[in-house]
Design an enzyme around this catalytic site. Structure first.
Site, PDB file in Angstrom:
ATOM      1  N   ASP A 199      -8.248  -1.049   1.795  1.00  0.00           N
ATOM      2  CA  ASP A 199      -8.816   0.324   1.990  1.00  0.00           C
ATOM      3  C   ASP A 199      -9.093   1.006   0.769  1.00  0.00           C
ATOM      4  O   ASP A 199      -9.715   2.008   0.703  1.00  0.00           O
ATOM      5  CB  ASP A 199      -7.889   1.336   2.765  1.00  0.00           C
ATOM      6  CG  ASP A 199      -7.300   0.612   4.082  1.00  0.00           C
ATOM      7  OD1 ASP A 199      -8.180  -0.442   4.736  1.00  0.00           O
ATOM      8  OD2 ASP A 199      -6.205   0.809   4.541  1.00  0.00           O
ATOM      9  N   ARG A 249      -9.900  -8.518   6.461  1.00  0.00           N
ATOM     10  CA  ARG A 249      -8.526  -8.814   5.855  1.00  0.00           C
ATOM     11  C   ARG A 249      -8.259 -10.372   5.265  1.00  0.00           C
ATOM     12  O   ARG A 249      -7.181 -10.650   4.680  1.00  0.00           O
ATOM     13  CB  ARG A 249      -7.322  -8.178   6.622  1.00  0.00           C
ATOM     14  CG  ARG A 249      -7.431  -6.911   6.768  1.00  0.00           C
ATOM     15  CD  ARG A 249      -5.933  -6.164   6.281  1.00  0.00           C
ATOM     16  NE  ARG A 249      -5.069  -6.838   7.305  1.00  0.00           N
ATOM     17  CZ  ARG A 249      -4.172  -6.079   8.305  1.00  0.00           C
ATOM     18  NH1 ARG A 249      -4.832  -4.876   8.673  1.00  0.00           N
ATOM     19  NH2 ARG A 249      -3.432  -6.694   9.059  1.00  0.00           N
ATOM     20  N   ARG A 265     -26.394  -2.013  19.736  1.00  0.00           N
ATOM     21  CA  ARG A 265     -25.253  -3.012  19.944  1.00  0.00           C
ATOM     22  C   ARG A 265     -24.206  -2.560  18.786  1.00  0.00           C
ATOM     23  O   ARG A 265     -24.568  -1.961  17.715  1.00  0.00           O
ATOM     24  CB  ARG A 265     -25.711  -4.516  19.546  1.00  0.00           C
ATOM     25  CG  ARG A 265     -26.595  -5.010  20.367  1.00  0.00           C
ATOM     26  CD  ARG A 265     -26.034  -5.364  21.853  1.00  0.00           C
ATOM     27  NE  ARG A 265     -26.985  -6.092  22.862  1.00  0.00           N
ATOM     28  CZ  ARG A 265     -27.568  -5.533  23.818  1.00  0.00           C
ATOM     29  NH1 ARG A 265     -27.664  -4.145  23.498  1.00  0.00           N
ATOM     30  NH2 ARG A 265     -28.584  -6.203  24.264  1.00  0.00           N
ATOM     31  N   GLY A 297       0.701  -1.093  -0.373  1.00  0.00           N
ATOM     32  CA  GLY A 297      -0.128   0.067  -0.037  1.00  0.00           C
ATOM     33  C   GLY A 297       0.908   1.522  -0.031  1.00  0.00           C
ATOM     34  O   GLY A 297       1.964   1.408  -0.323  1.00  0.00           O
TER      35      GLY A 297
HETATM   36  O1  F6P Z   1      -4.507  -0.676   5.687  1.00  0.00           O
HETATM   37  C1  F6P Z   1      -5.101  -1.687   6.036  1.00  0.00           C
HETATM   38  C2  F6P Z   1      -5.624  -1.824   7.407  1.00  0.00           C
HETATM   39  O2  F6P Z   1      -6.365  -2.974   7.848  1.00  0.00           O
HETATM   40  C3  F6P Z   1      -6.448  -0.391   7.820  1.00  0.00           C
HETATM   41  O3  F6P Z   1      -7.827  -0.737   7.261  1.00  0.00           O
HETATM   42  C4  F6P Z   1      -6.352  -0.424   9.222  1.00  0.00           C
HETATM   43  O4  F6P Z   1      -6.351   0.879   9.919  1.00  0.00           O
HETATM   44  C5  F6P Z   1      -4.989  -1.180   9.757  1.00  0.00           C
HETATM   45  O5  F6P Z   1      -4.486  -1.845   8.478  1.00  0.00           O
HETATM   46  C6  F6P Z   1      -4.927  -1.904  10.687  1.00  0.00           C
HETATM   47  O6  F6P Z   1      -3.441  -2.471  10.883  1.00  0.00           O
HETATM   48  P1  F6P Z   1      -3.054  -3.420  12.160  1.00  0.00           P
HETATM   49  O7  F6P Z   1      -3.018  -4.868  11.114  1.00  0.00           O
HETATM   50  O8  F6P Z   1      -1.736  -3.142  12.114  1.00  0.00           O
HETATM   51  O9  F6P Z   1      -3.962  -3.584  13.010  1.00  0.00           O
END
Ligand code: F6P
Length: 369
Positions: free
Chosen positions: A149, A296, A287, A124
């Site tokens: 993202d 992810r 909630r 990224g």
């Molecule tokens: O950039 C991808 C991402 O999943 C973002 O959406 C999120 O803010 C960040 O990485 C989370 O990072 P980590 O895996 O360090 O919690």
């Protein structure tokens, strides 16, 4: 740097995203088909910077056999890290302080020593900024845009985004029925960093009633008013989708971990705040669900798999054409090349005049503005 390519390396940096393995496989297959050798660097650049951590080798040969059957798998066979940017490496000093050290020279030295002719850097904004710096220092580099993202500039989309939106949409579908059964407000927090792409696309596809994104500072009273209006209309349940980077017009973004040398700040917690505020204003049972890292994981959608394979093979073609300092990007109708300097350090926010945003408004979704 020799002009002909015989040996290339590939690495994955930053947060993982569905489709990374599909890119790795396509880079390896396309490179080997050209007669090139291919090597994988473990955990971003840690395989080079910390060889002692990898008794089995921080950099290892990637053959077609090694990448067989991985295109549909989430994660990355190379490992990744979003800590320890080699340009800003946190080094502990004897006096207990931490110094910001540039270790990129060690990467260039490694490439020269091992006669690696080029790097395919899959990542990224952070990874592509590193790739840009390495290219400026003379390394032949091609970047591949990755992130759930979708906040990278100069590419229509990044791989990983479609999978994240597809999963989040399925979650919204499931939450509708339980919210309706209990006549509750369900607040759903999704990732996306400082951009609202995941929230916006999921909110439309999954029929959220309110969507809060970083690009539009929100007024919680307007969100609460939407909840009450739905009750009055005979729909006593509401789905509110909140991007982790959303912030109230008179307030601040929620951060769980401050930025450090080589590591960006970590966002999170806005969902809980919004949930509490809605419950306090409407009296409705509320909630909060944080989808977080679930977005992810999993197998890439066919869209992301295809994008990943187009990107991976295009990166190899670009190197074969003598390109460097570029990122392969999704334009229309073809994958094209954009200079890394046009991408590094920039962010693609949701344009306020986009038809997607207008679609949401026309469908009655409120943004709290
Ligand atoms: O950039 C991808 C991402 O999943 C973002 O959406 C999120 O803010 C960040 O990485 C989370 O990072 P980590 O895996 O360090 O919690």
């Amino acid at each position: 740097m020799s002009s002909t390519i015989r040996r290339i390396a590939v690495c994955t940096g930053g947060g993982d995203a569905p489709g990374l393995n599909a890119v790795i496989r396509s880079v390896v297959v396309a490179a080997v088909n050209r007669g090139w050798e291919c090597y994988g660097i473990r955990d971003g650049f840690n395989g080079i910077l910390f060889p002692e951590r990898y008794p089995e080798g921080g950099v290892f040969r990637l053959t077609k056999d090694r990448v067989r059957g991985i295109a549909h798998l989430g994660g990355t066979i190379l490992g990744t890290t979003n800590k320890g940017n080699p340009l800003h490496f946190p080094m502990k000093m004897p006096d207990g302080t931490t110094k910001d050290v540039d270790r990129s020279g060690e990467i260039l030295d490694y490439f020269a020593m091992k006669e690696l002719d080029a790097l395919v850097s899959i990542g990224g904004d952070g990874s592509l900024t590193i790739a840009h710096a390495l290219a400026k220092k003379g390394l032949r580099v091609v970047g591949v845009p990755k992130t759930i993202d979708n906040d990278l500039d100069k590419t229509f989309t990044t791989f990983g985004f479609d999978t994240a939106v597809a999963f989040a949409t399925e979650c919204l579908d499931r939450l509708h029925s339980t919210a309706e059964s209990h006549q509750r407000v369900m607040v759903v927090e999704v990732m996306g960093r400082y951009a609202g792409w995941i929230a916006l696309h999921t909110g439309i596809a999954g029929n959220a009633h309110a969507v809060l994104i970083p690009e539009i500072p929100f007024d919680i009273d307007k969100v609460a008013a939407r909840v009450v209006a739905r009750d009055v209309d005979g729909h006593p349940y509401t789905i509110v989708l909140v991007a982790e980077g959303a912030e109230p017009a008179h307030g601040h973004r929620e951060v769980v971990e401050a930025a450090e040398i080589g590591h960006a700040e970590r966002l999170g917690g806005i969902g809980e705040r919004v949930g509490q505020a809605i419950q306090a204003r409407t009296g409705k049972d509320t909630r909060v669900v944080v989808l977080g890292h679930l977005l992810r994981g999993g197998s890439p959608t066919s869209f992301d798999r295809l994008a990943a394979m187009r990107f991976g093979t295009a990166a190899v073609r670009a190197l074969g054409e003598g390109q460097s300092g570029i990122m392969v990007a999704l334009g229309f109708p073809n994958v094209n090349y954009v200079a890394l300097e046009e991408v590094a350090g920039r962010m693609k926010a949701v344009p306020l005049d986009s038809d997607t945003l207008q679609t949401a408004r026309d469908l009655g979704i409120v943004f709290g503005d």
